[in-house]
Design a protein around this motif. Structure first.
Motif, short mmCIF file in Angstrom:
data_model
loop_
_atom_site.label_atom_id
_atom_site.label_comp_id
_atom_site.label_asym_id
_atom_site.label_seq_id
_atom_site.Cartn_x
_atom_site.Cartn_y
_atom_site.Cartn_z
N ASP A 38 -9.08 -5.50 -4.80
CA ASP A 38 -8.08 -5.02 -3.83
C ASP A 38 -6.78 -5.82 -3.89
N ARG A 39 -6.72 -6.78 -4.81
CA ARG A 39 -5.49 -7.55 -5.04
C ARG A 39 -4.82 -7.10 -6.34
N ALA A 40 -5.65 -6.66 -7.31
CA ALA A 40 -5.18 -6.38 -8.67
C ALA A 40 -4.16 -5.23 -8.74
N ASP A 41 -4.17 -4.34 -7.76
CA ASP A 41 -3.19 -3.24 -7.79
C ASP A 41 -1.96 -3.56 -6.93
N VAL A 42 -2.17 -4.17 -5.76
CA VAL A 42 -1.03 -4.39 -4.84
C VAL A 42 -0.13 -5.56 -5.25
N ILE A 43 -0.61 -6.42 -6.13
CA ILE A 43 0.19 -7.59 -6.51
C ILE A 43 1.51 -7.20 -7.20
N ILE A 44 1.47 -6.09 -7.97
CA ILE A 44 2.68 -5.67 -8.69
C ILE A 44 3.78 -5.18 -7.74
N PRO A 45 3.50 -4.24 -6.82
CA PRO A 45 4.56 -3.86 -5.88
C PRO A 45 5.03 -5.02 -5.01
N ALA A 46 4.13 -5.96 -4.70
CA ALA A 46 4.52 -7.12 -3.88
C ALA A 46 5.55 -7.97 -4.62
N VAL A 47 5.27 -8.25 -5.89
CA VAL A 47 6.19 -9.08 -6.68
C VAL A 47 7.55 -8.39 -6.81
N ARG A 48 7.52 -7.07 -6.89
CA ARG A 48 8.77 -6.29 -6.98
C ARG A 48 9.64 -6.51 -5.73
N ILE A 49 9.01 -6.57 -4.56
CA ILE A 49 9.76 -6.80 -3.31
C ILE A 49 10.39 -8.19 -3.32
N TYR A 50 9.60 -9.20 -3.71
CA TYR A 50 10.15 -10.57 -3.75
C TYR A 50 11.30 -10.68 -4.75
N LEU A 51 11.13 -10.05 -5.91
CA LEU A 51 12.17 -10.08 -6.94
C LEU A 51 13.47 -9.47 -6.43
N VAL B 231 0.85 -1.21 0.00
CA VAL B 231 0.00 0.00 0.00
C VAL B 231 0.88 1.25 0.00
N ARG B 232 1.99 1.20 0.73
CA ARG B 232 2.94 2.32 0.74
C ARG B 232 3.53 2.51 -0.66
N LEU B 233 3.92 1.40 -1.30
CA LEU B 233 4.52 1.49 -2.64
C LEU B 233 3.53 2.05 -3.65
N LEU B 234 2.28 1.65 -3.52
CA LEU B 234 1.24 2.16 -4.43
C LEU B 234 1.10 3.67 -4.32
#
Length: 296
Positions: free
Chosen positions: A252-265, A170-173
């Motif tokens: 509520d998943r469709a937007d946060v999934i991208i910043p989440a994947v960025r953290i894991y990567l 949410v912060r990244l968004l």
């Protein structure tokens, strides 16, 4: 002789709130079995309030109270014997967080404890991680939330170090994670994994679980760095609406999934990990286990 216990966990996160109800089966001479009875997820994005305005809005306070009253009734009909409710990053940072806790206690008769990142990481780590951890290997456990990400390093079956950073989805968004935070994460990961030849990631959180589900793999199989990278590019190529209509993601998943994947990567890149395991664990699972084993 089988004994049955019913425990519940309430996880008040920055992106959603969850109620998990678990049947615990006790049998003499055997390890206790934890069977999920019910999981309810309510998408109230508290982080949007807490991280941008600094307080939980009136509308969301009302929604929280309604959700907690519903959770209380669900626990009652399920005949739950004991529960714990923990709030994380968003409630930690909202200056009216304590007031909201008092209001919910009054209106919904639910006691909420606001916990820090260290306790959050410790609770998650008290889940069934020991089944996953091969004693001769090194793992970086990464739990991505809406407000923060917890990193825990395990080696030879023991916890080596743990740190929580204010870098959540949410912060990244909301573009609220500056380069300094990313630099700190990179330094911490590199410094803590430098002495180990090979590191494997373990991912926790709703977004990596969703990505794993989409891969169609069986639970004990890991995802590769190449796969995660290609999925990141694929998700980025779709619009928000396409991610909902074509991939069936919740709004509520469709937007946060991208910043989440960025953290894991980034975590994989900085630790040199080529694979990530995704067990079905999270804060709510950890709360139930920690309650049962008298750790909280």
């Amino acid at each position: 002789m089988i004994k049955l216990k019913k425990y519940a966990a309430i996880d008040i996160g920055s992106n959603a709130m969850r109620l998990l109800i678990v049947n615990i089966v006790e049998q003499e001479g055997k390890e206790a079995q934890f069977n999920k009875s019910s999981l309810v997820r309510v998408p109230i994005r508290l982080g949007q309030d807490a991280f941008t305005v600094g307080e939980i809005s009136e509308e969301n306070i009302e929604r929280m109270c309604d959700a907690m009253q519903a959770f209380n009734l669900l626990m009652k009909v399920h005949k739950v014997q004991d529960y714990k409710a923990f709030a994380t990053s968003a409630m930690r940072e909202a200056y009216n967080g304590k007031e909201v806790v008092e209001l919910i206690k009054e209106k919904a008769a639910i006691n909420i404890e606001i916990i820090d990142g260290k306790k959050e990481a410790a609770i998650i780590a008290s889940t069934d991680l020991h089944h996953l951890l091969k004693t001769d290997q090194t793992y970086l456990f990464v739990d991505v939330g809406g407000g923060s990400t917890e990193f825990t390093l395990f080696s030879n079956g023991k916890m080596v170090n743990s740190r929580s950073f204010k870098a959540g989805t949410v912060r990244l968004l909301n573009n609220m994670v500056c380069d300094v935070v990313w630099d700190e994460i990179e330094k911490w990961i590199k410094a803590n994994t430098a002495d180990y030849e090979e590191v494997t990631l373990i991912g926790s959180g709703g977004n990596i679980n969703k990505l794993f589900k989409m891969s169609g793999k069986t639970q004990e199989k890991p995802l590769s760095y190449i796969y995660i990278n290609s999925q990141y590019a694929f998700l980025n190529s779709l619009t928000y609406d396409q991610r909902i209509s074509e991939l069936g993601l919740n709004p509520d998943r469709a937007d946060v999934i991208i910043p989440a994947v960025r953290i894991y990567l980034n975590a994989m890149k900085w630790s040199g990990a080529r694979q990530i395991y995704v067990p079905k664990i999270g804060l709510s699972d950890g709360i139930v286990k920690a309650m049962y084993y008298n750790k909280i």
